[in-house]
Scaffold this motif. Structure first.
Motif, PDB file in Angstrom:
ATOM      1  N   THR A 141      24.168 -16.656  -2.378  1.00 54.96           N
ATOM      2  CA  THR A 141      22.984 -16.532  -1.311  1.00 54.96           C
ATOM      3  C   THR A 141      23.572 -15.261  -0.220  1.00 54.96           C
ATOM      4  O   THR A 141      24.847 -15.368   0.205  1.00 54.96           O
ATOM      5  N   CYS A 142      22.848 -14.451   0.341  1.00 57.11           N
ATOM      6  CA  CYS A 142      23.035 -13.681   1.535  1.00 57.11           C
ATOM      7  C   CYS A 142      22.816 -14.372   2.857  1.00 57.11           C
ATOM      8  O   CYS A 142      21.647 -14.783   2.888  1.00 57.11           O
ATOM      9  N   SER A 149      18.509 -10.009   3.826  1.00 54.80           N
ATOM     10  CA  SER A 149      17.802 -11.362   3.757  1.00 54.80           C
ATOM     11  C   SER A 149      17.242 -12.003   4.953  1.00 54.80           C
ATOM     12  O   SER A 149      18.004 -11.976   5.893  1.00 54.80           O
ATOM     13  N   ASP A 150      16.174 -12.281   5.103  1.00 57.00           N
ATOM     14  CA  ASP A 150      15.550 -13.469   6.026  1.00 57.00           C
ATOM     15  C   ASP A 150      15.656 -12.723   7.562  1.00 57.00           C
ATOM     16  O   ASP A 150      16.126 -13.390   8.373  1.00 57.00           O
ATOM     17  N   SER A 181      21.262 -14.450   6.742  1.00 56.43           N
ATOM     18  CA  SER A 181      20.318 -13.873   7.404  1.00 56.43           C
ATOM     19  C   SER A 181      20.539 -12.525   8.229  1.00 56.43           C
ATOM     20  O   SER A 181      21.747 -12.666   8.526  1.00 56.43           O
ATOM     21  N   GLY A 221      18.127 -15.893  -0.811  1.00 56.63           N
ATOM     22  CA  GLY A 221      18.420 -16.014   0.562  1.00 56.63           C
ATOM     23  C   GLY A 221      17.877 -17.521   0.857  1.00 56.63           C
ATOM     24  O   GLY A 221      18.407 -18.320   0.415  1.00 56.63           O
TER      25      GLY A 221
END
Ligand code: FE2
Ligand code: FE2
Length: 229
Positions: free
Chosen positions: A188-189, A6-7, A191, A171
């Motif tokens: 959530t994952c 993610s991100d 970054s 994310g």
């Protein structure tokens, strides 16, 4: 088994080296995941050059790689370079990817009716993915650019009557957050690049030097795996 990145916010050599390290982390997994999903903010500015760099950096992955847009992305430019996904079969796990981005805005919207229609198509074990997490983090600087409460409440009702959904993954908040919504786990994952500082109640968003991580999802469990360079 689904690996989540993610991100990455690709814009310079630092962010590129960080995504390359996350890709190596996926390649080090045993067994290899059936697919990889990048949950938004692939590019910092949404430019064609940034998406081309993302495509190059993800190229070593031999499995299908799916992407969905975040608030930093230009959804059309992203799709032109990396494609897009709405639903996919990932080793018997159904993935539904929601686009919560809104052009020109940092906060998101969730089309709950669209998701309800996708969920009505199959009772297979399902992971629902989106960029903006559908829960408040307790960090106002992040929650101001999250999803509206009405969308989160509608999703809670949908999840409560959709037992095939094993997890909602997201994310955007650049750290690991876990919550329960409508009886379903939400995680959530972090970054692949920069992490958000844990400051409950903070009105400002600060980055902190903490290890990047990826997530690994099966139907029954989520793991957060730090990335070492
Ligand atoms: Fe981000
Ligand atoms: Fe974001």
């Amino acid at each position: 088994m689904l690996a989540q990145l993610s991100d990455p916010h690709i814009q310079d050599e630092d962010s590129a080296a960080a995504l390359a390290a996350a890709v190596r982390c996926v390649l080090d997994l045993t067994p290899l995941p059936d697919a990889v999903l990048v949950t938004g903010d692939l590019a910092e500015h949404g430019s064609a050059a940034e998406y081309e760099r993302v495509r190059e950096l993800l190229a070593p992955l031999p499995m299908p790689v799916h992407v969905l847009p975040g608030n930093h992305d230009d959804r059309d430019a992203m799709r032109a370079h990396l494609g897009g996904v709405e639903t996919a079969d990932v080793g018997g796990l159904r993935l539904i990817a929601c686009d919560t981005s809104q052009p020109g805005r940092d906060d998101g919207r969730l089309d709950v009716e669209w998701l309800a229609a996708r969920l009505a198509e199959s009772d297979a074990p399902t992971i629902v993915a989106m960029h903006h997490p559908p829960v408040a983090t307790g960090i106002p600087a992040l929650d101001r650019i999250g999803l509206p409460e009405a969308d989160c409440a509608a999703l809670a009702g949908l999840l409560a009557r959709s037992p095939q959904v094993r997890r909602v993954i997201a994310g955007h908040v650049h750290r690991t957050v876990f919550a329960v919504l409508g009886g379903c786990g939400v995680v959530t994952c972090p970054s692949t690049n920069r992490q958000a500082k844990l400051e409950l109640g903070a009105e400002e968003f600060n980055f902190v030097h903490e290890p990047p991580a990826i997530a690994v999802h099966t139907a029954s469990v989520a793991h957060i795996q730090p990335v070492t360079r």
